[in-house]
Design an enzyme around this catalytic site. Structure first.
Site, PDB file in Angstrom:
ATOM      1  N   TYR B  91     -18.308 -62.339  37.293  1.00  0.00           N
ATOM      2  CA  TYR B  91     -19.234 -63.142  37.865  1.00  0.00           C
ATOM      3  C   TYR B  91     -19.277 -62.712  39.467  1.00  0.00           C
ATOM      4  O   TYR B  91     -19.912 -63.494  40.446  1.00  0.00           O
ATOM      5  CB  TYR B  91     -19.349 -64.582  37.947  1.00  0.00           C
ATOM      6  N   ASP B 150     -10.631 -69.713  31.309  1.00  0.00           N
ATOM      7  CA  ASP B 150     -10.244 -68.545  30.379  1.00  0.00           C
ATOM      8  C   ASP B 150      -9.394 -67.600  31.493  1.00  0.00           C
ATOM      9  O   ASP B 150      -8.161 -67.207  30.907  1.00  0.00           O
ATOM     10  CB  ASP B 150     -11.306 -67.797  29.692  1.00  0.00           C
ATOM     11  N   HIS B 388     -16.730 -56.075  32.584  1.00  0.00           N
ATOM     12  CA  HIS B 388     -17.812 -56.617  32.055  1.00  0.00           C
ATOM     13  C   HIS B 388     -18.446 -57.644  32.947  1.00  0.00           C
ATOM     14  O   HIS B 388     -17.838 -58.062  33.788  1.00  0.00           O
ATOM     15  CB  HIS B 388     -17.450 -57.267  30.844  1.00  0.00           C
ATOM     16  N   TYR B 473     -26.245 -70.752  33.310  1.00  0.00           N
ATOM     17  CA  TYR B 473     -25.462 -71.768  33.973  1.00  0.00           C
ATOM     18  C   TYR B 473     -24.841 -71.103  35.320  1.00  0.00           C
ATOM     19  O   TYR B 473     -24.461 -71.929  36.196  1.00  0.00           O
ATOM     20  CB  TYR B 473     -24.598 -72.531  33.100  1.00  0.00           C
ATOM     21  N   ARG B 474     -24.947 -69.970  35.332  1.00  0.00           N
ATOM     22  CA  ARG B 474     -24.004 -69.238  36.330  1.00  0.00           C
ATOM     23  C   ARG B 474     -24.238 -67.761  36.116  1.00  0.00           C
ATOM     24  O   ARG B 474     -24.739 -67.323  35.175  1.00  0.00           O
ATOM     25  CB  ARG B 474     -22.736 -69.275  35.923  1.00  0.00           C
TER      26      ARG B 474
END
Lengths: 128, 528, 114, 541
Positions: B91, B150, B388, B473-474
């Protein structure tokens, strides 16, 4: 998109691990407790437990160990702590530059002094 | 030395000098070698000039130092990009969205200020990771759980402010926070909720305080710098058990999810669960062949295949937390509910009781479900890819929506020439209480062309999702504008509102420009 | 200052000077019953937890339930609804319109002696 | 005709005309008779020159009408004050905070836009009351419960924006927590949707709260930054059964353990209803049950700090009357409820001498007869029973004209309860207010306690004046101990916001920055929760 293929296969593997394995197996399948008791341990060991073992430790769900297993196929130990061929330079290079999914680590996370200690710990068994 | 956009080298070196005086030379990083450590290890822009790279990094150790740093940035109008632990890989990591921004690295602020065992809460600084807090609690032997994301090296504050999710009853991390301390763009420090009342006794016990509740504005935004945050913790329950429900037919997913929703909305299931298909884990040439034929395998064919081998079509594993007798009773009740589905089968999972003996294992793939942080998620792609990024839309918690999303994204993947396969996404999972989260992993390459194509595909998926009323959501910094663009009701009324607020609370636009699609005035035109 | 006492006195006065009303038609009474159930019953109905009824009972009003009264007049009812009394608040026209209020009055005065 | 402050008669007349063109003559109220209906029936200023009153009222019937009304108000800089059902009596009712404002009465917008039974949510307009919803759900036979506050004529939108609470499971009890998605008309008349609603055709507006980017919903609660015209809420599926059980602890000092165990049980969700603290000893003959206090007990209770006296402890033991009690409620499958209650007993057994009493047990839905016996809000049934407080009754021959609430938040510990009682009893003595023997807090908010003290409203200015001074004084005293109000009546909103003063009122100054940015003309609910627009801040200072 070969890589994507592999990636998906791996994602699938994780799902299998997470879904297929029952809680029982999950517990049975590993041993490490992730609390660090620093007493009497060399600084390098403590820092290694703190920063590295979650990925490069023993037991399931350790991506670093998993990746090195896949890379060396047993030719070299998948566990960094069992290696005797690592050099401080090499260790520092990986920590500061990362490799594949392993990210770089900033000096606010692992200071140069901590890194020296980790290098000393991982090279403790090297032949002189 | 790199220089931030719109800042003269002279001003910048003056600012650097003042920062060094404010927080010490050791904690102002300007050499390429040091600032490169702030690049996004999972950047979709590797080896491209457009990769946003910071010009420098400053790492204050206290709130006062943060205030000083911000005031200096304000005088010279230097863009700051704030990170907590900077480990939200996939992210954005520790890299800014606007190249040349100075990273404000709060990792050194890693104090655990309070953990209250009787009222079950914690007050922490941004640099505190899930690992840190977990260790602290273990060493003190406190009977409270954290809810890790996570990646266990993430920051409680950073993850909550990104509105991340976990798996235990406290899994909606922003929802579980209670009280903030924020440094504003003018360098002033503010406390929210009951914390605004000097000497407050309930800063971590009642989240709203009095008057407008502003906390939400500081999540997924760039209106301030959070320097303290309180979190509600889950008291260590007596036990944890899981039970698996498996159903035989394709269409059974509708009642399966309806029952799941009922159990969650009733507070009977309090944790994250994922709707899966055991068929997806079977490695059998016959099944592969069935799927390989043009148009893929029809639901009927898969049902047949499953029936012949006594395999279920769908399954979910329910987590239960609480007294052993209660979780047993809840699981029994759940079985009753699901028995309405013809052919439903049940498998009792093991009951784990707490506290785990000191020498007991606490690391296994689902350990986040019992509040133990790890990094297992990075097993995703760790063998080959360079990292990723996640495409993560929210869809309704209904079987129909799951099937629709599956076919919509399958078509999209085919159209874009991406491999689908039985398991081309993770989830749907109930990391949030009333909806499903679906995760599509995009590999990061060190191949410019592939990354470029992947970025195009990613943006296309955002649009396709939006056409169906599904929003992310993000998202990764590289796609924040595209995602915010999709939230366009009444000519982007919401974003225009954000911009009004941005200009009011950060007139010089120095805080995290572009974060979640919110740009300061002087850069907005450049964007448009 | 409109004190509650003043309101009460006015109300009583009106009660005694009850004008003879034309018999309201059933449809209006029926409408009144509906509106009464929605707006008045929760306080003035039968059963426990009805502050209006309890209060009137405590004042020695008999019957205490408004629907059982035969001595109420439209003007009195309207005065109470639009001005309130004691802890009973007044009601706005977006809540109870004038037409609804007429209907309530019709309903509550349906059994008055002619 | 009254005129809003700072507005010329001509401008106001023009605006009224345009309001009438927008919503229709019937729905613009200007006569004293009509406008008086907007007075706060429980105003602590009743009948005094300082009473907060409206100059007029406008009642639109749709979002477009609201937008037009707001635009008109904005162009003439007319202060407007939106109310939903305007029935939050004790916290302000339908009267504005800034006297002379035009009330924007949203009661006519009472549409229930959607109720989804499977995913247990609803989307409603501001005028929808809890009674409306209950009726609708009963008629449709939906297996859903709405968490209702004590006054059933309130509205989910209004009550949650005031951050009110109810009685069901913790995730529903805090009404603002339980909301999901808003539609807001801004001061410029623009319309905005929050959360997933910002995405046209969103499928999860009522299923995921925060959407993408800054989550702004919170700033529209207890504020004056916009007019909320739609709001989504999460509902509680009707459980299979209800069970309650009570533990009684014998000793004064057991209160700490009692609260600690209760808190553990609630925070793990081993109890999922609202817990109630009580005292068989101190409320004997009332809630505590049993016969009225005998002469000995009456005498003991008359002494100062009676509650913590060894004599009282002796009396309690001698007569086998419990000091404290905690009643737990359980919603769910009968077996799970029973198992949870068993577990609770185990835990409470750590308190030596603890006694247990099984309470009500109902298979749901309730029969119509049961519905009359139960405490309605605990079963999602709206009621007005709470208004018996201060009402004339056999117990209270001298009724009040209403009440305002002093409602501080205190920590969820037994020690905090004792300390708060000491502090507030001393305050009551100092202020010549009736001194309660002892007060126990309620558990509306899952992680904290809240005390609720009703100050009577009279129609005697002198008494009201004294009560107002006492109220402000007690707010200060609470602040000195680190306890703040969660909500308050307009008359005291400025005083309470003043107590949230960390770093020279940084939070209030932040609110003012927002206010000036999103409502530059300061037309929306001026002064609400202590937030004044620029021109009035300057006027005040």
């Amino acid at each position: 998109m070969k890589t994507l293929g592999t990636f998906l296969a791996v994602a699938l593997f994780v799902m299998v691990a997470a879904q297929a394995a029952g809680a029982q197996e999950r517990i049975a399948s590993s041993w490490t407790t992730s609390t660090v008791s620093g007493q009497g341990q060399p600084r390098g060991y403590v820092e290694y437990q703190k920063f590295c073992s979650a990925c490069h430790g023993e037991g399931v769900g350790r991506p670093g160990t998993l990746a090195l297993q896949a890379k060396y196929k047993g030719a070299l130990p998948a566990l960094l702590e069992k290696r005797t061929d690592l050099t401080p330079q090499l260790i520092k290079m990986y920590v500061r530059n990362g490799i594949t999914v392993m990210p770089t680590f900033r000096k606010t996370e692992i200071s140069d002094a901590d890194l020296d200690a980790i290098a000393a710990y991982l090279t403790r068994n090297n032949k002189p | 030395m790199r220089v931030p956009p719109g800042v003269t080298p002279k001003d910048f070196s003056d600012a650097i000098k003042q920062w060094q005086e404010a927080i010490g030379t050791d904690w102002v990083f300007t050499s390429d070698e040091d600032t490169d450590l702030y690049r996004d290890s999972y950047s979709p822009f590797w080896h491209e000039d457009v990769e946003p790279i910071p010009s420098a990094a400053v790492a204050p150790d206290t709130v006062e130092q943060v205030q000083a740093v911000v005031k200096i940035a304000n005088t010279y109008k230097i863009p700051l990009w704030t990170i907590s632990t900077g480990k939200n890989l996939g992210y954005g990591g520790s890299a800014p969205l606007l190249g040349g921004s100075v990273v404000l690295d709060l990792k050194r602020m890693d104090r655990i200020l309070e953990v209250n065992e009787k009222n079950h809460y914690a007050l922490v600084e941004p640099g505190v990771s899930y690992f840190d807090l977990y260790r602290y609690i273990q060493e003190k032997g406190l009977k409270v759980w954290i809810d890790p994301a996570d990646p266990g090296w993430g920051s409680l504050i950073g993850n909550a402010v990104d509105r991340g999710g976990g798996r235990t009853p406290m899994r909606d991390h922003f929802d579980a926070h209670c009280g903030m301390e924020v440094v504003l763009a003018n360098g002033e420090v503010m406390r929210t909720g009951m914390g605004a009342l000097p000497g407050s006794k309930t800063w971590q016990q009642y989240r709203y305080g009095f008057g407008p509740y502003v906390d939400g504005m500081f999540s997924q935004s760039n209106f301030g710098i959070i320097t303290k945050m309180g979190f509600w913790l889950y008291p260590e329950p007596e036990s944890y058990m899981t039970g698996t429900i498996a159903v035989p037919k394709h269409d059974d997913i509708v009642p399966l999810v309806a029952n799941l929703a009922y159990l969650m909305n009733s507070g009977i299931v309090l944790g994250t669960t994922t709707v899966g298909s055991p068929l997806n884990f079977v490695r059998d040439p016959a099944l592969a062949a069935l799927r390989a034929k043009p148009g893929g395998a029809s639901p009927q064919e898969l049902e047949q295949y499953a029936a012949q081998r006594n395999l279920p079509y769908w399954s979910i594993e329910l987590p239960f937390y609480g007294p052993a007798k209660v979780v047993a009773a809840q699981w029994q009740y759940a079985k009753q509910q699901f028995s309405a589905i013809a052919g439903a089968r049940f498998q009792d999972g093991k009951t784990t009781t707490f506290p785990l003996p000191a020498d007991a294992p606490t690391q296994f793939p689902a350990s986040v479900a019992i509040g133990v942080p790890n990094l297992a998620v990075f097993g995703v792609g760790s063998v080959r890819s360079e990292g990723h990024i996640w495409f993560s839309p929210i869809i309704p918690m209904t079987g129909e929506a799951v099937l629709e999303a599956r076919s919509v994204f399958e078509d999209a993947y085919r159209e874009m020439g991406m491999p689908t396969g039985p398991m081309f996404f993770l989830g749907p999972s109930s990391n949030y209480p009333r909806c499903f989260l679906v995760l599509f992993g995009f590999p990061i390459e060190h191949d410019v062309e592939k990354n470029r194509t992947n970025r195009e595909h990613f943006k296309r998926l955002i649009k396709i999702a939006a056409e169906h009323g599904w929003g992310e959501y993000r998202t990764h910094t590289a796609f924040m504008d595209t995602v915010m663009d999709a939230y366009s009701f009444n000519n982007h009324a919401l974003r225009r509102f954000h911009e009004t607020i941005k200009d009011a609370v950060d007139p010089d636009g120095i805080l995290s420009p572009g974060r979640c699609g919110v740009w300061p005035k002087h850069l907005r035109k450049a964007q448009a | 200052m409109k004190s509650a006492k003043a309101v009460l006195v006015i109300a009583m006065g009106l009660t005694f000077a009850a004008p003879v009303l034309a018999a309201p038609d059933d449809s209006q009474i029926e409408r009144g019953h509906k509106v009464y159930d929605k707006w008045c019953f929760p306080c003035h109905g039968t059963g426990p937890g009805k502050p209006g009824t309890d209060s009137l009972k405590a004042r020695g009003q008999n019957p205490a339930v408004l629907e059982e009264r035969t001595d109420l007049t439209a003007p009195a009812i309207k005065t109470f609804v639009r001005h309130g009394v004691l802890f009973m608040p007044m009601f706005r026209k977006t809540e109870v319109s004038d037409a609804d209020l007429d209907a309530i009055a019709a309903y509550l005065t349906r059994n008055n002696k002619k | 005709m009254r005129i809003p402050p700072g507005v010329s008669a001509k401008d106001f007349a023009d605006a009224i005309k345009q309001f009438e063109d927008t919503v229709g003559k019937d729905w613009v109220f200007t006569s004293d008779e009509d406008v008086d209906l907007y007075r706060d029936a429980y105003s602590p200023f009743w009948g005094e020159p300082d009473e907060l009153v409206a100059s007029a009222a406008v009642a639109p019937d749709g979002v477009e009408q609201v937008q037009k009304v707001v635009k008109i108000a904005n162009s003439y800089k007319i202060p407007i004050y939106p109310v939903s059902t305007g029935k939050n009596l004790g916290y302000g009712g339908s009267a504005p905070v800034y006297s002379g404002s035009v009330v924007l009465d949203l009661k006519r917008m009472n549409r229930i836009l959607e109720i989804d039974e499977n995913n247990a949510y609803m989307l409603v307009e501001p005028g929808v009351s809890y009674f409306d919803l209950y009726r609708y759900i009963q008629e449709k036979g939906l297996k859903l419960w709405v968490d209702v506050p004590d006054p059933g004529w309130g509205s989910p939108v209004g009550n949650s924006l005031d951050r009110g609470g109810g009685y069901l499971m913790p995730q529903f009890r805090n009404h603002f927590d339980a909301h999901c998605g808003m539609e807001v008309v801004l001061a410029n008349g623009d319309i905005m949707r929050t959360g997933m609603g910002a995405m046209p055709g969103a499928k999860t507006w009522q299923q995921y709260k925060s959407g993408f980017g800054p989550w702004v919903d919170g700033i529209f609660s207890q504020s004056n930054f916009g007019v909320v015209t739609k709001m989504g809420f999460w509902l509680m599926p009707e459980p299979d059964s209800y069970l309650s059980g009570t533990v009684v602890a014998p000793k004064h000092d057991d209160l700490n353990a009692l609260v600690e165990i209760m808190t553990y049980l609630e925070n793990t969700r081993a109890t999922n209803g609202m817990p109630f603290l009580g005292s068989p000893l101190l409320s004997r003959g009332l809630f505590g049950g049993g016969p009225p206090p005998d002469t000995e007990l009456t005498a003991l209770l008359a002494k100062p700090n009676a509650v913590s006296s060894p004599e009282l402890q002796e009396y309690a033991e001698k007569n086998g009357i419990g000091y404290w009690s905690c009643t737990l409620c359980f919603y769910g499958a009968p077996k799970a409820n029973a198992a949870n209650w068993e577990f609770a007993k185990e835990k409470f057994s750590a308190i030596s001498g603890a006694k247990f009493m099984d309470g009500e047990s109902y298979k749901l839905p309730l029969t119509s007869q049961q519905r009359e016996q139960v405490h309605k809000p605990q079963f999602g049934i709206p009621s007005l029973a709470m208004f018996s407080i201060g009402a004339r009754s056999d117990a209270n021959p001298t009724p009040t004209n209403g009440h305002v609430w002093f409602s501080p938040i205190i920590p969820r510990t037994g020690d905090a309860i004792f300390e708060a009682n000491r502090v507030f009893s001393d305050a009551a003595r100092e202020l010549g207010l009736p001194v309660p023997v002892f007060s126990l807090p309620t558990c509306y908010w899952e992680r904290a306690f809240i005390f609720l003290y009703g100050f009577p409203i009279t129609h005697d200015p002198e008494t009201n004046k004294r009560n107002r001074a006492s109220f402000k004084r007690i707010v200060k005293i609470a602040t000195e101990h680190g306890w703040g109000e969660y909500r308050t009546a307009p008359a005291y909103q400025g005083a309470v916001m003043d107590t949230y003063s960390f770093n020279n009122h940084a939070l209030l100054r932040f609110h003012e920055t927002l206010k000036d940015a999103v409502d530059p003309n300061g037309i929306l609910s001026a002064g609400r929760y202590g937030i004044w627009p620029k021109h009035l801040r300057e006027a005040k200072s």
